[in-house]
Design an enzyme around this catalytic site. Sequence first.
Site, short mmCIF file in Angstrom:
data_model
loop_
_atom_site.label_atom_id
_atom_site.label_comp_id
_atom_site.label_asym_id
_atom_site.label_seq_id
_atom_site.Cartn_x
_atom_site.Cartn_y
_atom_site.Cartn_z
N HIS A 656 47.10 64.62 59.05
CA HIS A 656 46.39 63.86 58.02
C HIS A 656 46.34 62.40 58.46
O HIS A 656 47.37 61.74 58.54
CB HIS A 656 47.10 63.98 56.67
CG HIS A 656 47.09 65.38 56.12
ND1 HIS A 656 48.13 65.92 55.40
CD2 HIS A 656 46.15 66.36 56.21
CE1 HIS A 656 47.83 67.15 55.06
NE2 HIS A 656 46.63 67.44 55.54
N GLU A 659 48.28 59.41 56.75
CA GLU A 659 49.75 59.42 56.71
C GLU A 659 50.29 58.79 57.99
O GLU A 659 50.88 59.45 58.85
CB GLU A 659 50.23 60.85 56.52
CG GLU A 659 49.79 61.45 55.19
CD GLU A 659 50.03 62.94 55.07
OE1 GLU A 659 50.64 63.53 56.00
OE2 GLU A 659 49.61 63.53 54.05
N HIS A 753 54.82 64.56 58.29
CA HIS A 753 53.82 64.16 57.30
C HIS A 753 54.30 62.92 56.54
O HIS A 753 55.42 62.45 56.72
CB HIS A 753 53.58 65.30 56.29
CG HIS A 753 52.72 66.40 56.80
ND1 HIS A 753 51.42 66.59 56.39
CD2 HIS A 753 52.97 67.39 57.70
CE1 HIS A 753 50.91 67.64 57.00
NE2 HIS A 753 51.83 68.15 57.81
N GLU A 838 58.47 65.30 55.28
CA GLU A 838 57.69 64.33 54.53
C GLU A 838 58.43 63.00 54.46
O GLU A 838 59.60 62.96 54.08
CB GLU A 838 57.42 64.83 53.11
CG GLU A 838 56.69 66.15 53.03
CD GLU A 838 55.18 65.98 53.04
OE1 GLU A 838 54.73 64.81 53.12
OE2 GLU A 838 54.46 66.99 52.94
#
Length: 985
Positions: A656, A659, A753, A838
């Site tokens: 992504h 990010e 991420h 994350e």
Amino acid sequence: MLIRKGILQSLKSVTSIKLGRKAFIDANGMKILYNTSQECLAVRTLDPLVNTSSLIMRKCFPKNRLPLPTIKSSFHFQLPVIPVTGPVAQLYSLPPEVDDVVDESDDNDDIDLEAENETENEDDLDKNFKNDDIETDINKLKPQQEPGRTIEELKIYEHLFPELVDDFQDYDLISREPKAFVFEGKVRGPIVVPTAGEEASGNSSNLRKGVVMKATVSPKGDEDNKKPACADLAKEDIKDNDSTLQQQLGDQNRTISSGHGLNNDIVKALDRITLQNIPSRTAPGFTAGMKKDCSLPVTALTCANACSHVATCGNVLFEGRTVQLGKLCCTGVETEDDEDTESTASVEQALVEVPDGPTLHDSDLYIEIVKSTKSVPDYSEVAYPDYFGHVPPPFKEPILERPYGVQRTKIAQDIERLIHQSDIIDRVVYDLDNPNYTTPEEGDILKFNSKFESGNLRKVIQIRKNEYDLILNSDINSNHYHQWFYFEVSGMRPSIAYRFNIINCEKSNSQFNYGMQPLMYSVQEALNARPWWIRVGTDICYYKNHFSRSSIAAGGQKGKSYYTITFTVIFPHKDDVCYFAYHYPYTYSTLQMHLQKLESAHNPQQIYFRKDVLCETLSGNSCPLVTITAMPESNYYEHICQFRNRPYVFLSARVHPGETNASWVMKGTLEYLMSNNPTAQSLRESYIFKIVPMLNPDGVINGNHRCSLSGEDLNRQWQSPNPDLHPTIYHAKGLLQYLAAVKHLPLVYCDYHGHSRKKNVFMYGCSIKETVWHTNDNAASCDVVEDVGYRTLPKILSHIAPAFCMSSCSFVVEKSKESTARVVVWREIGVQRSYTMESTLCGCDQGKYKGLQIGTRELEEMGAKFCVGLLRLKRLTSPLEYNLPSSLLDFENDLIESSCKVTSTQASHCCGLSHCGAQALDAQAQRPWLTGAAAPRHVGSSRTGARTRVPCISRRTLNHCATREALHLLLSLTFLLYPLCLLLS
């Protein structure tokens, strides 16, 4: 009070329908209610009335479409294959402007939660998930290794695994004097700008040569070519004895040097760098993966105003090249003042250690790489922060405390636009859709730009004198995904509060409501030896606005609105050039630069390092694949066998584009793996690392937030990737399938991420038992037998990484995530330890960094700590590593199984506590350091209102836990003392 409240409740009911809202507006109700509510602001006890009035006015505010010709991206990329179904196919089939129809349907969302007295708990944001999204099919949950492609088809990946076949006969593997891991040709330090004193003591013209644009130093580093660095990235010099990573103190004087004056001639030439009109040069040794036929030359932009002192720069600075100076030359540069309040304030903040370490930033190498980077808009400019580089600031940045009433105040100012329309300027000052648009030349208007790599800003409208509405560009081949921003601002005046409103965000909530600030980079500060991104902005909030989203852009949902990020900034310098970003930018060209610096600096006798091209992206950029491990001790058979039998660890990041924190974590991982730290060497000897550091290069280059050029989220394509539309995913999955086919299944897969709505760093994993337990099917969960080793690595990280939070981890498989990398690699490839890691975009609310916003230093540290966690995982899962009897680890597994059985027996009489839930709770008590079995996150909380499960554990169970705790302590001591006993014997 009661009468007013009753009247407002009646108005609220009347305005809940479209006809009532129209009657309210026709009766001038907006203006009356607005004036009445403003009179109540001074009395705090009347806040409920003010909040209700605000809700009524917001509901009645007429919905408008965004002031754009189309909500599709400003840029168009023709796909090689048009998907048959899906949002991209729908987008291509729509007639022009159909996606821009204003939807005046009622929004079903309860906007009462957005009042100033909102009761929504930030900790609950995105923490729970709907029960109907949990996968309930046991057959789908059970990992089933599916090759997908035949071994003949997978042979195309053989050349990417030379470590499995190389006999190392041509290598000099015996290193009598190991070469230290140092970066030659550069010295550690901040941006070096010659001062008047230095210029007087040397040759002025020679000193000017090569300060900004000069012949690139060879990676080998020649003494004659040494030059002052334009910017250096602070690198973590990790020292770890397998317990913690220790930061080393840096010299603050190297980072803040405020007593020197600046050479105006040099500053005049430091305007925005572009890629035109000057023949390109290629750095020595710069060949890997670059397309030289795409090279573009370099120059500077023309200044719009005549400047009488341009001739003073001459051609000496750029060694005979024709240079037209940009706007910085018209004002010069402010010299540093030791008594400047801004500088004093920043220095007085709590200082953070700035560790020593080699730099990975090379401005000239960056320019050379940018020339070969292909973008859809064909960018010809380079942003200052990417050219100078970023050094973490030497102070902490606390999470911002939100002032009371700030959101209500901002909403009231928006309502004033409708009531007092004559006060609104409504002038376009930047427009990406109009290539012939010219920026107004008035001196009090800010100037904007986003035409550089990773930039995203589509349109700017001046609303009031010092207030601007900003509109972001959607992802290419898409009509939504607006969150990432990165743009330039200039022409500002100091001591003036400028308000910026980004008006087309889509997520329902953001960490901007809970202390996160946007980032700003000042060129003036960088020239004054402070080249870093800092958190800025006051009166920050994130709220729903009156701009309507079409049902097509909202995925079929009607009545949806966009959201606004608003923040206020006071610039410290006059006519500075500043950059704003959603998070710390990390471009594709930056990655390529870092990889080349790592490759040129490593010791080939100690480190096995390869940089291959996994594939080409849709726009023709290379997707790098990195292999890192330790060289075999010799080319003898047993050493080659040990080398080839090392387990694989497969890492990926940046699927992504928005990010960017994932890339900073990956940078920390790569630097640690390439360091000469003894722990890093042990780690290299334990594993072979296959790393895809950027899965979505095209999205990163073109400033997308979520998608690639195909207009699709690549992390939803892992089940059936299309080689023409999703080449990076197709071939990354192919690598994993090849490893499974040749019996080298990775021990760990982790995809890095970033998370926009939660704090800390945490992991998502995959567990059948925990997933089934959340479906309330207790009988099914009791029948599932599962190794709990998937919890080991997260638990290790929770002990050694300050930013990591175990309680935020989840191991539940959701239907909406079944096509993500984590789930597909677990289910189809068969990797038990398959994770998504994350990292917060905001900061931490626990541990060492509690109350602080996260920075690149902490993100890189997390990447290094992940490596240390892998080494500990190796020692826990490989008893032969230290000649420990395998029975010791079997004993640990017996403890796990016994806890499951005992807890199952005791929990049969508990209040709705299932077998798996009791096991998880009991495992948390008995194995806190190894398995890390924390109580499942969703016990007693569910969006669908499931009943609360309260465990009732008997005295016998508690006694059993205490016994097992003692056994566990004994086992831990055995692990520590056994190697010592072997050495003594």
